[in-house]
Design a protein around this motif. Structure first.
Motif, PDB file in Angstrom:
ATOM      1  N   UNK B  15     -41.715  45.981 -62.793  1.00  0.00           N
ATOM      2  CA  UNK B  15     -40.421  46.208 -63.434  1.00  0.00           C
ATOM      3  C   UNK B  15     -39.295  46.492 -62.451  1.00  0.00           C
ATOM      4  N   UNK B  16     -39.655  46.723 -61.186  1.00  0.00           N
ATOM      5  CA  UNK B  16     -38.626  47.099 -60.237  1.00  0.00           C
ATOM      6  C   UNK B  16     -38.145  48.507 -60.503  1.00  0.00           C
ATOM      7  N   UNK B  17     -36.945  48.791 -59.985  1.00  0.00           N
ATOM      8  CA  UNK B  17     -36.396  50.143 -60.145  1.00  0.00           C
ATOM      9  C   UNK B  17     -35.744  50.237 -61.526  1.00  0.00           C
ATOM     10  N   UNK B  18     -36.618  50.328 -62.527  1.00  0.00           N
ATOM     11  CA  UNK B  18     -36.197  50.309 -63.913  1.00  0.00           C
ATOM     12  C   UNK B  18     -36.209  51.739 -64.440  1.00  0.00           C
ATOM     13  N   UNK B  54     -30.347  52.953 -61.059  1.00  0.00           N
ATOM     14  CA  UNK B  54     -30.400  51.764 -61.916  1.00  0.00           C
ATOM     15  C   UNK B  54     -29.344  50.756 -61.473  1.00  0.00           C
ATOM     16  N   UNK B  55     -28.223  51.293 -61.027  1.00  0.00           N
ATOM     17  CA  UNK B  55     -27.114  50.440 -60.585  1.00  0.00           C
ATOM     18  C   UNK B  55     -27.391  49.671 -59.302  1.00  0.00           C
ATOM     19  N   UNK B  57     -29.729  47.608 -58.991  1.00  0.00           N
ATOM     20  CA  UNK B  57     -30.231  46.311 -59.420  1.00  0.00           C
ATOM     21  C   UNK B  57     -31.386  45.852 -58.528  1.00  0.00           C
ATOM     22  N   UNK B  58     -32.336  46.730 -58.339  1.00  0.00           N
ATOM     23  CA  UNK B  58     -33.443  46.416 -57.432  1.00  0.00           C
ATOM     24  C   UNK B  58     -34.688  46.065 -58.236  1.00  0.00           C
ATOM     25  N   UNK B  59     -35.261  44.902 -57.944  1.00  0.00           N
ATOM     26  CA  UNK B  59     -36.425  44.408 -58.689  1.00  0.00           C
ATOM     27  C   UNK B  59     -37.649  44.399 -57.786  1.00  0.00           C
TER      28      UNK B  59
END
Lengths: 590, 94
Positions: B15-18, B54-55, B57-59
């Motif tokens: 999920x990345x940095x979700x 969250x900002x 946008x890291x996956x």
């Protein structure tokens, strides 16, 4: 004094007759209470904002305390929302906006979150929607707190009849767990996902009664007859009595049908039609079995994605789910459709799509071929489960195939998975079939080509009807034009059947069309030997088939295919099979 | 002035940095006194703010740089890097 016996007519989309108290789900409109403030008010607004934060945090804490410790994921999500509410960066930005732009707290929250939303939308990632809905949930909560509005999603008491303007699939899942007895929804087509979920829970449902949320109030006694689409508010004693009698008769009829349902559907002239079940959740296997399903003709995997969206990329999710399916099923084959997301079926509440026309957009197999990693995780998960347990036959099909290239690309992904698994040292069972779902007119027209590369066909009648007629099945204004028995569609189906027979591959029809007795007869008359439908309808259609002669149905179908209108076709069948059709439906005597 | 400690680490969870991973990250970052920042491409985030993370946008597959300044900075970067390597301890039971 309330008016007694107030009648409303809607469309019954999930059959059943129930009596219960109305539970109206009221959603106050989130009106924009944006206003400018003067500088003396700044500190007051900041205080209001901070109070709303505290209240929001406490509300989530209360909800969290109510869920059991086993529910780790909901807990994590609630905690993440709490953390967003407490977030310093967010607070700083909102307070700055209040201070510098001289706007009230509501406006400042919206402005701040709009910035984040724009940021999230700037990248193409499947998790972004969830971030945006997280934001939306949090901001709605805060703004409702600022305006003193209620934030709790009311849960209906058991046996209530839920009355709502609109429900999202997620809300329906929540409500469906509460053992309610019926639903009346203003908006929602017969085949929308909300209704598909309600079907899984077997909740008698009526849609399309205008303004019903203001017409009836919570606590009103309702008679809901989803077989006829009739709703009666505040019935008098005689009316209730009449309905009680009807219900008992209907119940006796259903029980009688169920008793027969395990037996095959054999026509009077000794031809057997195989009836399978469409399911959305693995635990529906039970209902499939008890209603006499002879296979799983369609397992829709979308809800797996909806409920576990964050983990959809993880093949373990698919492995575990498929294994559960295989282990709990004794009927064969099991047909799994790879994920059919996009369009009206995108899992999240927020408007996913900025596409001008999502139904014609990036969805289904198109999305899967663009996001091959997701398709691969799903296929690998399914295959690994099948390697472990292959006691029943497995069929995998790809949805919304429109061209040879698409089907071949999907098959290529499948073979990639097979090769990987072979290299990893697995033995692959050899009884796996790969099929095409025929849902587009283009697929029907090239079905002869597709048949050369497919192990089977399954006609998805809902989408085929929608795409052939160019009619949105969920649009109330034109839903009366949605004619699954349109002569044009019958020709497309006929052509597809011919291609399958020429190539000697099995063909089945899954989709709601087959639940309609007349449509079922026409399909059988055109040569379909396999029908798949929601479990609840199986006993009815089996009964219908036992009452007819295939030879006669074939003869009438031949005539029907020459007719110019759907209406004419329907009349022709009623004329010839009225008794059998009536007999398979619920009958009441007054 | 304390030395800046930094480490680079690649996101491994799907999920990345979700939301959930970011939540776990912040919980861990808050255990340290040090100021923690996370870099992804041109973006910088406060390591103790979920919204800011969250900002980024890291996956999955993105490389993050974590920096920490303070008494416990060395330990902070190593704990946080390990957390990312362990997929935020969220997926182990799947």
């Amino acid at each position: 004094m309330k008016i007694k016996n107030q009648y409303y007519q809607g469309n019954g989309v999930i059959p059943g007759i129930v009596i219960g108290r109305a539970f109206v789900i009221e959603r106050e409109k989130d009106t924009d209470t944006h206003s400018h403030i003067v500088s003396q008010q700044v500190e007051i607004e900041i205080d209001r904002f901070k109070n709303a934060l505290k209240k929001g945090f406490d509300e989530l804490e209360m909800i969290k305390n109510k869920i059991s410790a086993d529910h780790k994921d909901p807990g994590h999500i609630l905690e993440a929302h709490q953390m967003m509410i407490q977030d310093e960066e967010l607070q700083k930005q909102v307070i700055e906006t209040i201070r510098h732009e001289l706007v009230n707290a509501e406006w400042a929250i919206n402005k701040t979150l709009e910035k984040w939303k724009t940021l999230f939308l700037s990248v193409d990632d499947e998790y972004m929607q969830e971030r945006i809905s997280d934001l939306k949930f949090v901001s709605r909560r805060l703004i409702r707190n600022l305006s003193g509005k209620n934030n709790y999603i009311a849960q209906p008491p058991p046996d209530a009849i839920v009355v709502a303007k609109e429900l999202s699939p997620a809300e329906t899942i929540q409500i469906g767990k509460n053992a309610i007895s019926g639903m009346v929804i203003e908006k929602g087509g017969k085949t929308s996902h909300t209704i598909i979920i309600a079907k899984a829970f077997e909740i008698p449902t009526i849609v399309g009664i205008k303004n019903i949320t203001t017409e009836v109030g919570t606590g009103d006694l309702l008679l809901l007859d989803a077989n006829s689409g009739q709703l009666i508010a505040n019935p008098d004693v005689e009316m209730v009595q009449k309905y009680r009698t009807r219900m008992h008769k209907a119940l006796a009829f259903e029980q009688n049908l169920l008793k027969q349902s395990a037996k095959p559907a054999k026509t009077k002239d000794d031809y057997t039609i195989k009836i399978s079940a469409n399911i959305d959740f693995v635990n529906e296997i039970e209902a499939a079995n008890s209603h006499g399903a002879e296979g799983i003709g369609l397992y829709r995997t979308e809800f797996l994605f909806i409920n576990n969206f964050r983990d959809a990329l993880d093949e373990k999710l698919h492995f575990k789910d498929t294994l559960k399916l295989l282990e709990s099923s004794s009927i064969s084959p099991i047909t799994i459709r790879t994920f059919d997301l996009g369009g009206d079926k995108f899992p999240l509440e927020a408007d996913f799509s900025n596409e001008p026309n999502p139904a014609l957009g990036l969805r289904s197999i198109r999305l899967a071929l663009k996001e091959r990693t997701i398709l691969k995780s799903q296929l690998r998960g399914i295959l690994r489960a099948y390697i472990k347990n292959h006691s029943v036959e497995l069929r995998i099909m790809f949805p919304l195939v429109g061209s040879m290239e698409e089907f071949l690309s999907a098959k290529e992904v499948y073979w990639e998975c097979i090769n990987e698994l072979l290299q990893e040292g697995h033995d692959i069972p050899d009884n796996i079939s790969i099929g095409t779902m025929i849902e587009l007119p283009s697929a029907c027209m090239i079905s002869d080509h597709l048949a050369t590369k497919s192990d089977f066909f399954s006609i998805g009648s809902n989408d085929l009807t929608q795409y052939s007629l160019g009619i949105d099945r969920n649009n109330d204004m034109i839903s009366d034009l949605y004619q699954p028995l349109h002569p044009g569609i019958l020709r497309l189906i006929k052509r597809t059947i011919k291609s399958a027979k020429n190539a000697k591959i099995p063909i089945s029809v899954c989709g709601d069309t087959a639940t309609d007795p007349i449509a079922a007869l026409i399909l059988i008359g055109m040569g379909i030997e396999n029908l798949s439908m929601p479990p609840a309808y199986i006993p009815h259609i089996k009964k219908l088939i036992r009452n007819i002669e295939l030879r006669k149905v074939e003869k009438i179908t031949e005539q029907a295919l020459e007719m110019q209108t759907a209406k004419g076709i329907i009349q022709l069948f009623i004329k010839n099979f009225e008794e059998a059709i009536d007999d398979s439906r619920l009958k009441y005597s007054e | 002035m304390s030395k800046i400690h930094e480490v680079e680490v690649t996101i491994k969870n799907s999920q990345g940095l979700h939301a959930r991973p970011a939540k776990v990250f912040v919980e861990n970052a808050n255990k340290f006194e040090s100021e923690i920042e996370v870099f992804h491409k041109d973006a910088i985030a406060n390591g103790k703010s979920i919204m800011s993370l969250l900002g980024l946008l890291a996956f999955k597959g993105c490389t993050l740089k974590i920096t920490a300044v303070g008494e416990d900075a060395a330990e902070a970067v190593s704990v946080l890097a390990e957390l990312i390597n362990n997929k935020f301890n969220l997926e182990e039971n799947n």
